[in-house]
Motif scaffolding. Structure first.
Motif, PDB file in Angstrom:
ATOM      1  N   SER A   1     -47.515 -34.632  25.917  1.00 59.87           N
ATOM      2  CA  SER A   1     -47.711 -33.463  24.765  1.00 59.87           C
ATOM      3  C   SER A   1     -47.011 -32.362  24.025  1.00 59.87           C
ATOM      4  N   ARG A   2     -46.614 -31.379  25.076  1.00 55.92           N
ATOM      5  CA  ARG A   2     -45.532 -30.662  24.118  1.00 55.92           C
ATOM      6  C   ARG A   2     -43.954 -30.996  23.864  1.00 55.92           C
ATOM      7  N   GLU A   3     -43.537 -32.074  24.335  1.00 55.30           N
ATOM      8  CA  GLU A   3     -42.302 -32.044  23.801  1.00 55.30           C
ATOM      9  C   GLU A   3     -42.494 -33.050  23.001  1.00 55.30           C
ATOM     10  N   LEU A   4     -43.981 -33.858  22.415  1.00 53.43           N
ATOM     11  CA  LEU A   4     -43.587 -34.433  20.959  1.00 53.43           C
ATOM     12  C   LEU A   4     -44.158 -33.540  20.289  1.00 53.43           C
ATOM     13  N   TRP A   5     -44.545 -32.651  20.292  1.00 55.32           N
ATOM     14  CA  TRP A   5     -45.628 -31.787  19.445  1.00 55.32           C
ATOM     15  C   TRP A   5     -45.186 -29.964  19.151  1.00 55.32           C
ATOM     16  N   GLY A   6     -44.388 -29.788  20.095  1.00 58.31           N
ATOM     17  CA  GLY A   6     -43.903 -28.324  20.796  1.00 58.31           C
ATOM     18  C   GLY A   6     -45.250 -27.483  20.681  1.00 58.31           C
TER      19      GLY A   6
END
Lengths: 203, 197
Positions: B170-175
């Motif tokens: 998720s963090r790769e997509l939404w920072g």
């Protein structure tokens, strides 16, 4: 026919009549066949199929293993007596992939680009599944979205969102409700909701 | 194409309105459009990719206002206008058979491989959602080769490609705004992916 015969001011019902007349005239469809297909969508094809698959998986570990390995072949073999769900409602599909929920994993299905959905086991998608709100939010904030829909996941439950962007279809295998051991497949199937197989509910 | 249909991650659409007992087709024409589209595609009006692309080519305001089966109706009208003129011939009938194809090469990637998606903005049809462009993920599943929608949608042929399920944190997509402990899995064709060392 003009290059664009669309009559913007006409109602969708009138436009549908016009396009149906054109497709019939060109020999692409027969109105009687359309009548029959609408009736089948409304009466025969629905989430009951998926519910029976889930109940079967709860009661038969060997079927469950085959189902998780490769969905459609397992279903066709297990439900041969009822035609193996082998109608052509979604026949361009490459695979049906079934993802099981556990105490620590929750699965959620969406299609952000259109509204791909496992027609063969769940029938046609509900309106909310096709809505911009669901399509836009399920991938970005699944926990908040599920919370708004009444499902508060503990922080130690991992969320896996499946964005069905090609011709693979996804279905969730929900966990069996407590205190239902020993029930038969038909009784168990009655516990299984459509929304639990999309992943916006836990049973 | 960078269109309104590519909704993953957008803000502003509000809450999900989940009504329990809605009708499958609240209006009669919606059911007819659903069935008409199936038959017309089966008879060769368009393949599934060209049909989806016809929806994507709608003006964005109409895409949002016409609703799901309204978009199907619009796409049928578009394809009929483009393909059922006096001289036009329909495509070879698309029997709506499986999109799986045998190809004579092996998949480039295996489960566990680290990959990055390409950063391309084609004007035509594609199945890499905008939110996952130029992002790092890990191959989670390798599927058979399938008809490649990017070429099949506009008459350039099936040119089958291997299909992969790729998992993105998720963090790769939404920072920094990403939710914790979430992974988004997306089904992506081989050309969209490059190997990460």
């Amino acid at each position: 026919m003009t290059a664009d015969h669309r009559h913007e001011s006409d109602s969708p019902a009138l436009r549908t009549e016009a396009i149906e007349a054109l497709l019939v005239e060109k020999g692409l469809v027969r109105s009687a066949a359309v009548d029959a297909l609408v009736e089948r969508y409304e009466q025969d094809i629905g989430p009951l199929r998926g519910a029976r698959v889930v109940a079967e998986a709860w009661t038969d570990p060997a079927f469950r293993a085959r189902l998780l390995q490769d969905g459609m072949p397992a279903i066709r073999a297990a439900f041969r007596d009822s035609g193996g769900f082998g109608d052509n409602t979604d026949s361009h599909v490459a695979r049906l992939v079934v993802k099981e929920n556990t105490d620590t994993v929750h699965n959620l299905v969406v299609c952000t680009l259109c509204s791909c959905y496992p027609w063969a086991v769940l029938g046609l998608p509900p309106a909310w599944y096709k809505s911009p709100a669901y399509r836009s939010r399920a991938v970005r904030e699944p926990r908040r979205l599920l919370g708004e829909l009444g499902l508060d996941l503990s922080p130690d439950v991992e969320v896996r969102v499946w964005d069905a962007s090609a011709e693979v279809r996804y279905m969730v295998l929900p966990q069996q409700p407590e205190d239902t051991d020993g029930l038969g497949v038909e009784e168990l199937a009655a516990f299984v909701t459509r929304d639990s197989m999309i992943g916006v509910e836990r049973l | 194409m960078n269109g309104i249909h590519d909704m993953g991650g957008m803000h502003g659409f509000g809450a999900v309105d989940r009504r329990p007992d809605e009708a499958l087709f609240p209006e009669v024409w919606q059911g007819r459009v659903c069935a008409l589209a199936g038959y017309a595609m089966g008879a060769g009006l368009a393949n599934i990719d060209a049909f989806r692309h016809a929806i994507e080519r709608m003006p964005p305001d109409r895409y949002l206002s016409d609703g799901y089966y309204g978009r199907w109706l619009y796409a049928l009208e578009t394809l009929a206008a483009e393909r059922l003129g006096a001289d036009a011939a329909v495509e070879r009938p698309d029997h709506m058979g499986s999109v799986v194809r045998e190809i004579d090469r092996e998949p480039r990637f295996a489960v566990g491989d680290a990959v990055r998606t390409w950063n391309r903005h084609p004007q035509g049809h594609t199945r890499l959602p905008g939110y996952a462009r130029d992002r790092r993920g890990v191959v989670a599943d390798v599927h058979p080769a399938c008809v490649y929608p990017d070429t099949n949608a506009d008459g350039r042929g099936e040119s089958p490609e291997y299909l992969y399920t790729v998992g993105f944190e998720s963090r790769e997509l939404w920072g920094e705004e990403a939710e914790a402990a979430a992974t988004v899995y997306i089904d992506l064709f081989e050309p969209y992916l490059e190997a990460l060392e």
